[in-house]
Scaffold this active site. Structure first.
Site: not given
Length: 200
Positions: A9-11, A14, A41, A70-71, A157, A183
């Site tokens: 992830s790059n979020n 997260k 992808e 994955d959420s 949120d 999470r």
């Protein structure tokens, strides 16, 4: 020996949450951008398939164990939408605010059915061909608000009502959120299974 795990992830939201919750494991967690890896992808229609797609992609390109999250948010009145499209519900590269404003607009015809559920699907593989990935699922049940409240967190949120603490998710401190969120639940299961596997 401290194990390095690549987070698929790059979020930034997260990454912060996962790093904080897994702080007591003897692991070093590095985001995928540390390795300049392109994001795969997300072509699947379920959280579990997307998580496995991401985690195998990252393990293949780094040669290291990998963890993927994955959420998303599932709304009963919208037949489970936005679901796996939560991050791009208002279009590719949509902001968090654009996504939740579209959701509130789409919910304007459903004033009485506001139930919603955050889902988090975690997948961990030791290598790209790992035949027995660790898969953990966490669900957080709540309701959609009519207007955003609070400035903490990320994603949906501000429009998600947390029944346990009687406020929006965006009004919770990181410590509060990490006790009740989808999470947090998935990560608690992952920690237990990881410790069993590696004896930590």
């Amino acid at each position: 020996m401290r194990q390095t795990i690549v987070l698929a992830s790059n979020n930034q939201g997260k990454i912060k949450e996962l790093t904080r919750i897994l702080a007591d494991l003897n692991v070093e967690i590095l985001p995928m951008n540390h390795f300049n890896i392109p994001s795969p992808e997300e072509t699947a229609c379920t959280f579990v398939e997307n998580a496995l797609l991401k985690v195998r992609h990252v393990a293949q390109l780094t040669g290291l164990p990998a963890l993927a999250d994955d959420s998303g948010l599932s709304v009963d009145a919208l037949n489970g939408a936005p679901g796996v499209y939560s991050a791009r519900y208002a279009g590719e590269n949509a902001s968090d605010q654009e996504n939740y404003q579209k959701l509130l607009h789409d919910m304007s015809n459903h004033p009485d059915n506001r139930s919603a559920h955050f889902h988090c699907l975690l997948a961990f593989v030791r290598d790209p061909q790992d035949p027995t990935p660790i898969i953990c699922d966490g669900v957080w049940h709540g309701r959609l608000l009519a207007e955003p409240q609070g400035s903490n967190g990320f994603g949906y949120d501000p429009v998600f009502w947390c029944p346990e603490l009687k406020t929006s998710s965006a009004n919770l401190s990181p410590e509060q959120k990490n006790q009740v969120s989808h999470r947090a639940k998935a990560l608690a299961e992952f920690k237990a299974r990881y410790q069993q596997l590696y004896g930590q």
